[in-house]
Design an enzyme around this catalytic site. Structure first.
Site, PDB file in Angstrom:
ATOM      1  N   HIS A  74       0.758  -1.051  -0.139  1.00 32.84           N
ATOM      2  CA  HIS A  74      -0.032  -0.130  -0.144  1.00 32.84           C
ATOM      3  C   HIS A  74       0.802   1.238   0.180  1.00 32.84           C
ATOM      4  O   HIS A  74       0.563   2.173   0.903  1.00 32.84           O
ATOM      5  CB  HIS A  74      -0.869  -0.012   1.198  1.00 32.84           C
ATOM      6  CG  HIS A  74      -1.920  -1.160   1.170  1.00 32.84           C
ATOM      7  ND1 HIS A  74      -2.601  -1.631  -0.191  1.00 32.84           N
ATOM      8  CD2 HIS A  74      -2.549  -1.904   2.414  1.00 32.84           C
ATOM      9  CE1 HIS A  74      -3.474  -2.542   0.347  1.00 32.84           C
ATOM     10  NE2 HIS A  74      -3.433  -2.978   1.709  1.00 32.84           N
ATOM     11  N   HIS A  79     -10.045   0.967   0.658  1.00 31.49           N
ATOM     12  CA  HIS A  79     -10.102  -0.266   1.480  1.00 31.49           C
ATOM     13  C   HIS A  79     -10.851  -0.145   2.421  1.00 31.49           C
ATOM     14  O   HIS A  79     -10.758  -0.319   3.716  1.00 31.49           O
ATOM     15  CB  HIS A  79      -8.472  -0.046   2.166  1.00 31.49           C
ATOM     16  CG  HIS A  79      -7.916  -1.370   2.652  1.00 31.49           C
ATOM     17  ND1 HIS A  79      -8.642  -2.094   3.474  1.00 31.49           N
ATOM     18  CD2 HIS A  79      -6.725  -2.010   2.158  1.00 31.49           C
ATOM     19  CE1 HIS A  79      -7.944  -3.304   3.785  1.00 31.49           C
ATOM     20  NE2 HIS A  79      -6.678  -3.048   2.799  1.00 31.49           N
ATOM     21  N   GLU A  87     -11.173  -5.104  -2.636  1.00 30.63           N
ATOM     22  CA  GLU A  87     -10.517  -3.889  -3.383  1.00 30.63           C
ATOM     23  C   GLU A  87     -10.317  -3.950  -5.067  1.00 30.63           C
ATOM     24  O   GLU A  87      -9.783  -4.987  -5.202  1.00 30.63           O
ATOM     25  CB  GLU A  87      -9.165  -3.743  -2.536  1.00 30.63           C
ATOM     26  CG  GLU A  87      -9.389  -3.777  -1.125  1.00 30.63           C
ATOM     27  CD  GLU A  87      -8.231  -4.302  -0.364  1.00 30.63           C
ATOM     28  OE1 GLU A  87      -6.992  -3.834  -0.579  1.00 30.63           O
ATOM     29  OE2 GLU A  87      -8.294  -5.329   0.299  1.00 30.63           O
TER      30      GLU A  87
END
Ligand code: BGC
Length: 349
Positions: A107, A178, A314
């Site tokens: 991320h 998310h 996601e």
């Protein structure tokens, strides 16, 4: 349709004001979004009795979002999920990005990733546009970049996210959101009884560290098969190597027939509720993460969150696609702008 705005706090790092925008439709559906991290902090959706329930995990104030190790509700960027070895090569140049998880990148960055950034905002009628800029080399990623995501609530009980990203150099762009959903409500306990359908006959298996091996394998005959609606908990504990590696479901599924147009990718229902969530996307992949490592934390209104009390879907380019030639290309730059849309639609069945 209405939009209201209130002060939510002041970002401790930048001292910028953080606002919460509430976008509400005629049915009472309401999304509450922060310009900090692009966080969907609350998402109230109407039931058959028209009573609304908040179906996303989150926190009551800004403090827990400064770290937000589970990325609750947040925009992730410039790149979502993992990049193996935290490096990649584009146009002959090797780029090193933060190795923030077992020598890999997850991320983008803990300190400067989009989930902890304050966005500029432009209000629309039933939408808000959040935008920010990155300079060439920020977090190790090439390119001066302009990122925007528009959050739209429609009278069809949809929350739609339209992403647009430009860069003056070729770079890897793969934003997502998310949010963790629990269709019984944010304090609804385990999601293992939720029933999931995925429009995916293949997935991308991972090796240790959850980096894809590069294979695209059929789900048929494995616990990864959600081509027929299936209770999430039914096989999550199965003796299947991929599930052991992810501590449960935490994989990218390859959306069947993905062609850049909005496609139905996933459908979730929760027994005992009349609520269904459908996820549509223009993207080729979807990470179904069963919240295996949410951990014990206090959520909104004192809710006691724990592992698997929310599930994330996601939408994305496949993890580590920058290092996998056979995966759809997530490199964007002067010749290719990034555009994608994802829609979460709620209905009562
Ligand atoms: C990843 C998980 C990770 C989680 C962090 C998800 O996108 O797939 O592996 O643990 O993010 O909250």
């Amino acid at each position: 349709m209405s939009i209201t705005k209130k002060v939510f706090g002041t970002d401790k790092k930048t001292k910028k004001a953080v606002y919460e925008y509430s976008i509400k439709n005629k049915n009472g559906m309401c999304a509450k979004i922060l310009n900090y991290g692009g966080i969907i902090r609350e998402l109230w959706v109407p039931g058959r009795d028209r009573k609304t329930v908040d179906v996303v995990l989150g926190h009551d104030d800004l403090m827990p979002y400064y770290e937000n190790p589970g990325y609750l509700g947040a925009a992730i960027g410039p790149n979502a999920n993992r990049i193996g070895g935290a490096k990649f090569t584009i146009d002959g140049t090797e780029y090193q990005i933060p190795a923030n998880e077992n020598g890999n990148n997850l991320h983008s960055d803990n300190e400067s990733g989009y989930h902890v950034r304050v966005f500029d905002v432009e209000e629309g009628v039933n939408s808000i546009r959040l935008f920010l800029q990155d300079e060439d080399g920020d977090m190790g990623f090439p390119g001066n970049k302009k990122f925007e995501v528009v959050y739209i609530v429609t009278d069809e009980n949809e929350l739609r996210l339209d992403y647009h990203f430009v860069s003056d150099k070729n770079t890897v762009l793969n934003p997502t959101n998310h949010s963790y959903f629990n269709l019984r409500g944010q304090d609804g306990g385990s999601i293992e009884d939720h029933v999931l359908w995925l429009n995916a006959s293949c997935y991308t298996p991972v090796a240790a560290g959850s980096i894809p091996t590069g294979e695209i394998l059929p789900v048929k005959g494995t616990p990864m098969d959600f081509t027929e609606p299936k209770e999430i908990g039914l096989e999550i504990g199965a003796d299947f190597a991929q599930l052991k590696l992810g501590g449960g479901y935490d994989h990218n599924w390859v959306i069947d027939g993905a062609d850049g147009q909005l496609k139905l990718a996933a459908k979730v229902t929760a027994p005992g509720t009349s609520r269904t969530m459908k996820v549509y996307t223009t993207l080729p992949g979807i990470q179904f993460y069963a919240g295996n490592f949410i951990g014990e934390q206090e959520g909104k209104l004192g809710a006691a969150y724990h592992n698997r009390c929310g599930l994330a879907l996601e939408t994305q380019y496949f993890p580590d696609s920058i290092n996998k030639e056979n995966f759809p290309d997530a490199v964007f730059g002067p010749e290719r702008q990034y555009v994608s849309s994802t829609v979460y639609q709620f209905c009562n069945n």
